[in-house]
Design a protein around this motif. Structure first.
Motif, PDB file in Angstrom:
ATOM      1  N   LYS A  61      22.226 -21.036 -10.129  1.00  0.00           N
ATOM      2  CA  LYS A  61      22.768 -20.517 -11.387  1.00  0.00           C
ATOM      3  C   LYS A  61      24.016 -21.271 -11.848  1.00  0.00           C
ATOM      4  CE  LYS A  61      21.177 -15.695 -11.089  1.00  0.00           C
ATOM      5  NZ  LYS A  61      20.182 -15.879 -10.026  1.00  0.00           N
ATOM      6  N   ALA A  77      16.718 -14.462 -15.007  1.00  0.00           N
ATOM      7  CA  ALA A  77      16.661 -13.525 -13.889  1.00  0.00           C
ATOM      8  C   ALA A  77      16.147 -14.239 -12.647  1.00  0.00           C
ATOM      9  CB  ALA A  77      15.747 -12.353 -14.246  1.00  0.00           C
ATOM     10  N   ALA A  78      16.817 -13.999 -11.538  1.00  0.00           N
ATOM     11  CA  ALA A  78      16.415 -14.565 -10.241  1.00  0.00           C
ATOM     12  C   ALA A  78      16.421 -16.096 -10.259  1.00  0.00           C
ATOM     13  CB  ALA A  78      15.038 -14.045  -9.828  1.00  0.00           C
TER      14      ALA A  78
END
Length: 229
Positions: free
Chosen positions: A20, A15-16
């Motif tokens: 990515k 998450a976050a």
């Protein structure tokens, strides 16, 4: 939550997470390597000198260098070496042998069936090209001791000279897998027999008919069932 998937150990996005795409691309590379698994060979204990991106190998025992400690794993080259650890049930095609293997949780096997203690039943097909000279030529192909022979196929690769035809068989049964076979290039035969057990290593034999061989080349293909304890 785990940072990797439970089976292929693919990295998961957090998450976050920043960047990515790095994690996502890493997962794609590993998935690309594991899907439709085909390796070049399984006999190397050290990395090749000039690998190409996408090359895959099953690491042999006694691995060294960048492969040290990775025997049995899948080595993937992608600007550097990455590794996949196989799980029971994985299958791999070995291009250098034209053979499929199954990982049983401990080792890669080519068996049709096997037991937890390691007993196996394996269907094998091997070939050799034989240069012809004299009254007969004994092949280095052997029907192994305690194997069940199924068939021997033959093809005249180079036209045979000196004989009018030839036979494929074994000592004492020279036409067991085919008699009066054509000497013309391209001629072929599939010598299927009822499954027969052999109790000694038995070489295949190509025997001249109508004269002795003075030239020619024949390819033999032996198919048999082998067993181990």
């Amino acid at each position: 939550m785990s940072e990797t998937t439970p089976l292929l150990a693919l990295p998961l996005l957090a998450a976050a997470q920043a960047q990515k795409h790095v994690t996502h691309n890493e997962a794609l590379v590993l998935l690309d390597a594991a899907t439709q698994l085909a390796v070049l060979d399984r006999t190397r204990a050290a990395p090749p000198a000039t690998p190409l991106p996408g090359d895959r190998h099953i690491v042999a025992a006694g691995a060294s260098g960048a492969w040290a400690g990775r025997a049995g794993d899948i080595a993937l080259y992608d600007s550097g070496w990455r590794f996949l650890t196989p799980r029971a049930g994985w299958r791999a095609y070995v291009a250098g042998e034209a053979r499929s293997l199954l990982f049983d949780g401990v080792a890669w096997r080519e068996a049709l069936a096997f037991t937890p203690s390691g007993a196996t039943a394996t269907l094998r097909t091997v070939e050799e090209e034989v240069n012809l000279a004299g009254a007969f030529v004994a092949s280095t192909l052997l029907v192994p001791n305690r194997a069940i022979c199924l068939a021997v196929a033959s093809r005249t690769v180079t036209a045979v000279t000196g004989a009018t035809s030839y036979e494929v068989g074994i000592s004492g049964e020279t036409s067991k897998f085919g008699g009066l076979l054509s000497i013309a290039a391209g001629a072929s035969n599939i010598g299927v027999i009822g499954p027969q057990a052999f109790y000694a290593d038995t070489p295949l034999r190509v025997t001249a008919v109508g004269g002795s061989f003075t030239g020619g080349r024949v390819r033999l293909v032996l198919s048999f069932l082998a067993f181990t304890l």
